[in-house]
Write an enzyme that holds these catalytic residues in place. Sequence first.
Site, PDB file in Angstrom:
ATOM      1  N   HIS A 158      -4.545  -3.206   6.606  1.00 11.80           N
ATOM      2  CA  HIS A 158      -4.363  -3.501   5.186  1.00 11.80           C
ATOM      3  C   HIS A 158      -5.719  -3.943   4.627  1.00 11.80           C
ATOM      4  O   HIS A 158      -6.025  -5.117   4.526  1.00 11.80           O
ATOM      5  CB  HIS A 158      -3.320  -4.597   4.963  1.00 11.80           C
ATOM      6  CG  HIS A 158      -3.343  -5.119   3.554  1.00 11.80           C
ATOM      7  ND1 HIS A 158      -2.926  -4.362   2.481  1.00 11.80           N
ATOM      8  CD2 HIS A 158      -3.762  -6.296   3.035  1.00 11.80           C
ATOM      9  CE1 HIS A 158      -3.089  -5.057   1.367  1.00 11.80           C
ATOM     10  NE2 HIS A 158      -3.597  -6.235   1.673  1.00 11.80           N
ATOM     11  N   ASP A 217       0.836  -1.197   0.000  1.00 13.08           N
ATOM     12  CA  ASP A 217       0.000   0.000   0.000  1.00 13.08           C
ATOM     13  C   ASP A 217       0.879   1.257   0.000  1.00 13.08           C
ATOM     14  O   ASP A 217       0.606   2.226  -0.707  1.00 13.08           O
ATOM     15  CB  ASP A 217      -0.902  -0.015   1.243  1.00 13.08           C
ATOM     16  CG  ASP A 217      -1.641  -1.339   1.371  1.00 13.08           C
ATOM     17  OD1 ASP A 217      -2.410  -1.670   0.465  1.00 13.08           O
ATOM     18  OD2 ASP A 217      -1.405  -2.054   2.364  1.00 13.08           O
TER      19      ASP A 217
HETATM   20  P1  NAX Z   1      -2.418 -18.183  -3.726  1.00 15.95           P
HETATM   21  O1  NAX Z   1      -3.772 -18.734  -3.429  1.00 15.95           O
HETATM   22  O2  NAX Z   1      -1.897 -18.186  -5.108  1.00 15.95           O
HETATM   23  O3  NAX Z   1      -1.335 -18.925  -2.816  1.00 15.95           O
HETATM   24  C1  NAX Z   1      -1.543 -19.182  -1.461  1.00 15.95           C
HETATM   25  C2  NAX Z   1      -0.829 -20.472  -1.150  1.00 15.95           C
HETATM   26  O4  NAX Z   1      -0.914 -20.688   0.239  1.00 15.95           O
HETATM   27  C3  NAX Z   1      -1.463 -21.693  -1.831  1.00 15.95           C
HETATM   28  O5  NAX Z   1      -0.470 -22.360  -2.591  1.00 15.95           O
HETATM   29  C4  NAX Z   1      -1.955 -22.530  -0.667  1.00 15.95           C
HETATM   30  O6  NAX Z   1      -1.831 -23.918  -0.904  1.00 15.95           O
HETATM   31  C5  NAX Z   1      -1.027 -22.071   0.450  1.00 15.95           C
HETATM   32  N1  NAX Z   1      -1.537 -22.349   1.792  1.00 15.95           N
HETATM   33  C6  NAX Z   1      -2.813 -22.337   2.232  1.00 15.95           C
HETATM   34  N2  NAX Z   1      -2.864 -22.707   3.508  1.00 15.95           N
HETATM   35  C7  NAX Z   1      -1.597 -22.951   3.895  1.00 15.95           C
HETATM   36  C8  NAX Z   1      -1.004 -23.387   5.113  1.00 15.95           C
HETATM   37  N3  NAX Z   1      -1.757 -23.680   6.177  1.00 15.95           N
HETATM   38  N4  NAX Z   1       0.326 -23.532   5.164  1.00 15.95           N
HETATM   39  C9  NAX Z   1       1.091 -23.267   4.083  1.00 15.95           C
HETATM   40  N5  NAX Z   1       0.589 -22.887   2.895  1.00 15.95           N
HETATM   41  C10 NAX Z   1      -0.731 -22.714   2.814  1.00 15.95           C
HETATM   42  O7  NAX Z   1      -2.422 -16.718  -3.107  1.00 15.95           O
HETATM   43  P2  NAX Z   1      -1.405 -15.519  -3.383  1.00 15.95           P
HETATM   44  O8  NAX Z   1      -1.889 -14.713  -4.517  1.00 15.95           O
HETATM   45  O9  NAX Z   1      -0.016 -16.049  -3.408  1.00 15.95           O
HETATM   46  O10 NAX Z   1      -1.654 -14.642  -2.080  1.00 15.95           O
HETATM   47  C11 NAX Z   1      -1.285 -15.118  -0.802  1.00 15.95           C
HETATM   48  C12 NAX Z   1      -1.897 -14.249   0.286  1.00 15.95           C
HETATM   49  O11 NAX Z   1      -1.415 -12.916   0.180  1.00 15.95           O
HETATM   50  C13 NAX Z   1      -3.412 -14.153   0.222  1.00 15.95           C
HETATM   51  O12 NAX Z   1      -3.922 -14.258   1.530  1.00 15.95           O
HETATM   52  C14 NAX Z   1      -3.635 -12.764  -0.304  1.00 15.95           C
HETATM   53  O13 NAX Z   1      -4.904 -12.243   0.061  1.00 15.95           O
HETATM   54  C15 NAX Z   1      -2.506 -12.033   0.340  1.00 15.95           C
HETATM   55  N6  NAX Z   1      -2.133 -10.723  -0.223  1.00 15.95           N
HETATM   56  C16 NAX Z   1      -1.707  -9.777   0.635  1.00 15.95           C
HETATM   57  C17 NAX Z   1      -1.271  -8.544   0.216  1.00 15.95           C
HETATM   58  C18 NAX Z   1      -0.768  -7.527   1.188  1.00 15.95           C
HETATM   59  O14 NAX Z   1      -0.409  -6.441   0.748  1.00 15.95           O
HETATM   60  N7  NAX Z   1      -0.711  -7.785   2.499  1.00 15.95           N
HETATM   61  C19 NAX Z   1      -1.335  -8.179  -1.223  1.00 15.95           C
HETATM   62  C20 NAX Z   1      -1.364  -9.359  -2.124  1.00 15.95           C
HETATM   63  C21 NAX Z   1      -2.222 -10.494  -1.654  1.00 15.95           C
HETATM   64  O15 NAX Z   1      -3.557 -10.210  -1.952  1.00 15.95           O
END
Ligand code: NAX
Length: 328
Positions: A187, A159
């Site tokens: 966030h 952000d």
């Molecule tokens: P993806 O869904 O592509 O990847 C997430 C991965 O986490 C998946 O491969 C899943 O298998 C894995 N996962 C789920 N539970 C797990 C656990 N218990 N232990 C280990 N791995 C686990 O999501 P992606 O686009 O990579 O985003 C990841 C996270 O970042 C999401 O929660 C998303 O909302 C968040 N974001 C946060 C941002 C920020 O600025 N704070 C911005 C970008 C993003 O939206």
Amino acid sequence: SNTPVKVAVTGAAGQIGYSLLFRIASGALLGPDTPVQLQLLEIEPALKSLEGVVMELDDCAFPTLAGVEIGSDPNVIFDGANIALLVGARPRTKGMERGDLLSANGAIFTGQGKALNDHAADDIRIGVTGNPANTNALIAMSNAPDIPSERFSALTRLDHNRAISQLAAKLGVPVTEIKKMTIWGNHSATQYPDLFHAEVSGKNAAEAVGDQAWIENDFIPTVAKRGAAIIEARGASSAASAASATIDAARDWIKGSAEGDWISMAVASDGSYGVPEGIISSFPVTTKNGDWEIVQGLEIDDFSRGKIDASVKELEEERDAVKELGLI
Ligand code: NAX
């Protein structure tokens, strides 16, 4: 020294992971002289896909990559970790209520908090990117009583970077001219990107813009809703920019923020600026030797006060909800 730094990444097979791991392995986090050992956590069904990512990491032959370990047990993957980047989270799917989202993530972040507590290295620093990032960080922190609370932070650097980029474009200046940007609060769409304390070429940013309507009706909502605009355009949520911000945040935490500038980090409040103690809220911070300090003494006018309070209220509601669920 030549002992590899152990960097744990969760959600390593996800979209952010696909960008993040290669940047860490290439030295973007700790520099060209520090070898890194990647310790990658995924859920069982994603381990095969993660093996493919590891094959690609091998194929890069990065000089700074000392080794890679993968697995689905946080007690094993967090063992000896010096830095943990908690990216994996349960996304909100259609029809899911906020309570469902908080409890699904609660299960993940209570377990990971405990595993970090029991197995991470003494110098552990933990950055939470997975959403809802502030509250996930609060859950992990609350479940890791032996780790000092200042070792936890949630990511608002994306952000922060978005706010810098929007302001630079508006004024037609390079991003390097912009200092002291602040994201306050959560966030989420309630976050408050603050131009009243930011500087452009050494001058007050709000004055340089000279247009309160642009700040209120254009700048703030554009920054706060940028994630949704990316999804609309790309058909997928921000990934490379989120990975880049995750690196920026962890690197500056460890290596220190620049002289004469500050960064935005969501950290456990000590009550500064009227933000209730203990909630993980974004502040202007400076960092040095792996520690952060909230910038003190900024004057907050009524407009900013209202914006900060609204976002903090949302964080308090999230905290109350996870407390009720017994997660903290
Ligand atoms: P993806 O869904 O592509 O990847 C997430 C991965 O986490 C998946 O491969 C899943 O298998 C894995 N996962 C789920 N539970 C797990 C656990 N218990 N232990 C280990 N791995 C686990 O999501 P992606 O686009 O990579 O985003 C990841 C996270 O970042 C999401 O929660 C998303 O909302 C968040 N974001 C946060 C941002 C920020 O600025 N704070 C911005 C970008 C993003 O939206």
